[in-house]
Design an enzyme around this catalytic site. Structure first.
Site, mmCIF file in Angstrom:
data_model
loop_
_atom_site.group_PDB
_atom_site.id
_atom_site.type_symbol
_atom_site.label_atom_id
_atom_site.label_comp_id
_atom_site.label_asym_id
_atom_site.label_seq_id
_atom_site.Cartn_x
_atom_site.Cartn_y
_atom_site.Cartn_z
ATOM 1 N N THR A 14 -59.530 -20.832 42.180
ATOM 2 C CA THR A 14 -60.679 -20.768 41.273
ATOM 3 C C THR A 14 -60.583 -19.568 40.326
ATOM 4 O O THR A 14 -60.690 -19.709 39.104
ATOM 5 C CB THR A 14 -61.986 -20.661 42.101
ATOM 6 N N GLU A 132 -63.434 -4.631 40.244
ATOM 7 C CA GLU A 132 -64.773 -4.942 39.703
ATOM 8 C C GLU A 132 -65.271 -6.296 40.192
ATOM 9 O O GLU A 132 -66.467 -6.482 40.461
ATOM 10 C CB GLU A 132 -64.710 -4.930 38.166
ATOM 11 N N VAL A 135 -67.390 -7.202 43.933
ATOM 12 C CA VAL A 135 -68.825 -7.085 44.238
ATOM 13 C C VAL A 135 -69.624 -7.628 43.055
ATOM 14 O O VAL A 135 -69.441 -7.185 41.926
ATOM 15 C CB VAL A 135 -69.239 -5.612 44.477
ATOM 16 N N GLU A 193 -68.864 -22.747 51.743
ATOM 17 C CA GLU A 193 -67.596 -23.233 52.292
ATOM 18 C C GLU A 193 -67.873 -24.195 53.450
ATOM 19 O O GLU A 193 -68.958 -24.183 54.025
ATOM 20 C CB GLU A 193 -66.799 -22.051 52.870
ATOM 21 N N LYS A 208 -69.120 -6.241 50.818
ATOM 22 C CA LYS A 208 -69.447 -5.731 49.487
ATOM 23 C C LYS A 208 -70.286 -4.452 49.587
ATOM 24 O O LYS A 208 -70.084 -3.498 48.835
ATOM 25 C CB LYS A 208 -70.198 -6.799 48.695
ATOM 26 N N GLY A 305 -67.921 -17.722 40.744
ATOM 27 C CA GLY A 305 -67.534 -18.743 39.767
ATOM 28 C C GLY A 305 -66.362 -18.256 38.938
ATOM 29 O O GLY A 305 -66.158 -17.048 38.771
HETATM 30 N N1 LIG Z 1 -64.372 -17.929 43.877
HETATM 31 C C1 LIG Z 1 -65.209 -16.985 43.446
HETATM 32 O O1 LIG Z 1 -66.176 -17.263 42.768
HETATM 33 C C2 LIG Z 1 -64.927 -15.533 43.788
HETATM 34 C C3 LIG Z 1 -65.828 -14.553 43.344
HETATM 35 C C4 LIG Z 1 -65.569 -13.209 43.598
HETATM 36 C C5 LIG Z 1 -64.442 -12.872 44.314
HETATM 37 N N2 LIG Z 1 -63.588 -13.853 44.765
HETATM 38 C C6 LIG Z 1 -62.388 -13.438 45.509
HETATM 39 O O2 LIG Z 1 -61.252 -13.815 44.726
HETATM 40 C C7 LIG Z 1 -60.169 -14.128 45.593
HETATM 41 C C8 LIG Z 1 -59.677 -15.531 45.270
HETATM 42 O O3 LIG Z 1 -60.719 -16.451 45.474
HETATM 43 P P1 LIG Z 1 -60.630 -17.969 44.998
HETATM 44 O O4 LIG Z 1 -62.003 -18.511 45.121
HETATM 45 O O5 LIG Z 1 -59.919 -18.062 43.699
HETATM 46 O O6 LIG Z 1 -59.723 -18.576 46.158
HETATM 47 P P2 LIG Z 1 -58.986 -20.012 46.168
HETATM 48 O O7 LIG Z 1 -59.555 -20.914 45.156
HETATM 49 O O8 LIG Z 1 -58.938 -20.413 47.592
HETATM 50 O O9 LIG Z 1 -57.509 -19.619 45.692
HETATM 51 C C9 LIG Z 1 -56.613 -18.908 46.490
HETATM 52 C C10 LIG Z 1 -55.238 -19.042 45.860
HETATM 53 O O10 LIG Z 1 -54.325 -18.258 46.650
HETATM 54 C C11 LIG Z 1 -53.142 -19.012 46.789
HETATM 55 N N3 LIG Z 1 -52.423 -18.625 47.989
HETATM 56 C C12 LIG Z 1 -52.784 -18.789 49.277
HETATM 57 N N4 LIG Z 1 -51.814 -18.304 50.087
HETATM 58 C C13 LIG Z 1 -50.828 -17.845 49.282
HETATM 59 C C14 LIG Z 1 -49.567 -17.286 49.510
HETATM 60 N N5 LIG Z 1 -49.109 -17.064 50.739
HETATM 61 N N6 LIG Z 1 -48.804 -16.923 48.441
HETATM 62 C C15 LIG Z 1 -49.244 -17.149 47.177
HETATM 63 N N7 LIG Z 1 -50.443 -17.712 46.893
HETATM 64 C C16 LIG Z 1 -51.229 -18.055 47.938
HETATM 65 C C17 LIG Z 1 -53.591 -20.471 46.860
HETATM 66 O O11 LIG Z 1 -52.482 -21.270 46.535
HETATM 67 P P3 LIG Z 1 -52.531 -22.875 46.377
HETATM 68 O O12 LIG Z 1 -53.459 -23.130 45.211
HETATM 69 O O13 LIG Z 1 -51.127 -23.223 46.018
HETATM 70 O O14 LIG Z 1 -53.011 -23.437 47.650
HETATM 71 C C18 LIG Z 1 -54.707 -20.467 45.830
HETATM 72 O O15 LIG Z 1 -54.176 -20.710 44.548
HETATM 73 C C19 LIG Z 1 -60.711 -13.947 47.013
HETATM 74 O O16 LIG Z 1 -60.414 -12.646 47.455
HETATM 75 C C20 LIG Z 1 -62.200 -14.112 46.840
HETATM 76 O O17 LIG Z 1 -62.948 -13.437 47.837
HETATM 77 C C21 LIG Z 1 -63.809 -15.157 44.514
#
Ligand SMILES: NC(=O)c1ccc[n+]([C@@H]2O[C@H](COP(=O)([O-])OP(=O)(O)OC[C@H]3O[C@@H](n4cnc5c(N)ncnc54)[C@H](OP(=O)(O)O)[C@@H]3O)[C@@H](O)[C@H]2O)c1
Length: 431
Positions: A14, A132, A135, A193, A208, A305
């Site tokens: 995402t 940034e 949190v 989730e 956070k 998001g």
């Molecule tokens: N989503 C939000 O709104 C949000 C907001 C604030 C902070 N965050 C933080 O941002 C981070 C990412 O969140 P997200 O929502 O984007 O997670 P996500 O959609 O689950 O994406 C995680 C990505 O990491 C990749 N990945 C997993 N294992 C890996 C490995 N061994 N080597 C390389 N790539 C790997 C996955 O690959 P594949 O796609 O190939 O499976 C996927 O592309 C997290 O720390 C989360 O807490 C997220």
């Protein structure tokens, strides 16, 4: 114009895709603001075949191994967007800093657990460690506390730091559904989730909060000392009663420096209707920082998001492009203080207590006697429904008292033979 800044993006989920899209769509604006080009030179993700809805140029190197990206010669900044407190995310960040790359991450779990060691590593490598997006999603609250409000001592920092919980509590209030129904709606809408425990048990909020505490009070990140209670015990009845008493229920993360040390707590609170924090609804996040010179600042916005989170990630990248490198927390690592946690038993305030007791003569007298025995005085007590011999709710609002006394009262109340369910306690915060 200076040389291009070369970015290696580890994780194309995402947030990773949000970052790629923003970089592409706002290329000219970013070039103007940074005085240099931001280019993606490498990416890594698990599955190279997955359709991610973006086209990666031929010049971008794909790494199967994210740690190889973290030390690649054509990368200046490693953007860790994989997630998780340990495992690959930690290895990527450590490898990057050891290879003297700047790091930008959105990973609050990683920083809550390993933030101290990583900050020390970043400083010894003379490289940035920016977070940034970790949190408050798109809300620039890290910058606000570390930079804009840096001249203040903080009386109090608190906030709604988890959009999933705030969505559930808002939906329970608006539609009258119970907790499980609201959770399942949140899951259907993609706000929660499949395993929601990190959110609803308060762990994400605590991660956070531990970062905000360190920034606000100049202390080491101390996640293990956060008192944590989630929202799963909140019932539809509590939401209704809160409103009747002039409150709304919110899951807050709160930090304060007291004479006893640093207080860090995450738990559902009744907050007065009409206060800024009570009016934050749905998935929105908000942080309130009360500085001794600036007064109260309220930051509110989307806490998650692709777009908002990418905005925060790229704000960090812009800082690096402008060569603005600050210590990751409030002060250089060696100057952070290590303060004792202030014990939760010392929390002083009013309480809402909901009991489910058998409706029979003498029960109320028993309840009030237990409270009197521990010096807890009652502001109001309500037993509305009558159902002789059945379990009925009794709701009590106490005057201000100490948590330790309430603990003793609740332990004794829970042991009463007329008690049908464990007592529900919600702390009332004046704010
Ligand atoms: N989503 C939000 O709104 C949000 C907001 C604030 C902070 N965050 C933080 O941002 C981070 C990412 O969140 P997200 O929502 O984007 O997670 P996500 O959609 O689950 O994406 C995680 C990505 O990491 C990749 N990945 C997993 N294992 C890996 C490995 N061994 N080597 C390389 N790539 C790997 C996955 O690959 P594949 O796609 O190939 O499976 C996927 O592309 C997290 O720390 C989360 O807490 C997220």
């Amino acid at each position: 114009m200076s040389e291009a800044l070369r970015l290696g993006i580890a994780g194309l989920g995402t947030v990773g895709i949000g970052v790629l899209s923003l970089l592409e769509e706002q290329r000219a604006l970013l070039r103007q603001r940074c005085g240099r080009e931001l280019v993606v030179s490498a990416v890594s993700s698990r599955d190279p075949q997955k359709n991610r809805g973006v086209t990666l140029g031929a010049e971008i190197v794909w790494h199967e191994d994210a740690c190889a990206l973290a030390k690649a010669a054509n990368v200046d900044v490693v953007v860790e967007l994989i997630g998780g407190s340990d495992g690959i995310a930690k290895q990527v960040v450590e490898t990057a800093l050891n290879s003297r790359k700047h790091v930008v991450t959105a990973n609050k779990a990683l920083l809550a657990i390993h933030g101290g060691a990583l900050a020390a590593l970043a400083e010894s490598a003379d490289r940035a460690l920016c977070y940034e997006a970790a949190v408050g999603g798109g809300i620039p609250v890290i910058k606000a506390i570390r930079e804009g409000l840096a001249a203040n001592r903080f009386d109090n920092v608190y906030g709604i730091l988890n959009g999933t919980c705030n969505y559930i509590l808002t939906s329970m209030e608006k539609t009258g559904v119970d907790f499980n129904e609201a959770l399942s709606q949140a899951q259907d809408l993609g706000y929660a989730e499949a395993d929601p425990s990190f959110d609803i048990d308060g762990i994400d909020t605590a991660h956070k909060l531990s970062l905000l505490t360190s920034l606000a009070y100049g202390t080491h990140v101390d996640y293990p000392s956060v008192f944590i209670e989630g929202i799963s015990q909140i019932g539809a009845l509590d939401i209704q009663f809160a409103r009747e008493f002039g409150y709304r229920i919110k899951l807050l993360g709160m930090a304060r420096r007291t004479a006893h040390g640093v207080e860090q707590r995450v738990h559902p609170c009744m907050v007065p209707l009409g206060t800024p924090i009570a009016e934050v609804s749905g998935v929105t996040n908000a942080v309130v920082a009360v500085g001794n010179y600036a007064g109260q600042s309220v930051f509110e916005g989307p806490g998650a998001g692709a777009g908002p989170t990418a905005s925060a990630v790229i704000a960090d990248i812009i800082d690096i492009a402008r060569k603005k490198i600050l210590p990751p927390f409030a002060a250089p690592f060696s100057r952070l203080e290590r303060l004792a946690p202030s014990p939760m038993e010392l929390r002083h305030g009013a309480y809402y207590v909901r009991l489910t007791v058998v409706d029979q003569p003498g029960v109320m007298a028993g309840i009030t006697a237990i409270m009197a025995e521990h010096g807890v005085s009652i502001d109001s007590i309500i037993q509305r429904a009558r159902a002789p011999g059945e379990g009925v709710p009794v709701v009590i609002i106490t005057h201000e008292t100490e948590e330790a006394d309430m603990n003793r009262v609740l332990a004794q109340l829970a042991a009463l033979k007329q008690m049908r369910e464990p007592p529900v306690r919600i702390r009332i915060e004046k704010l």
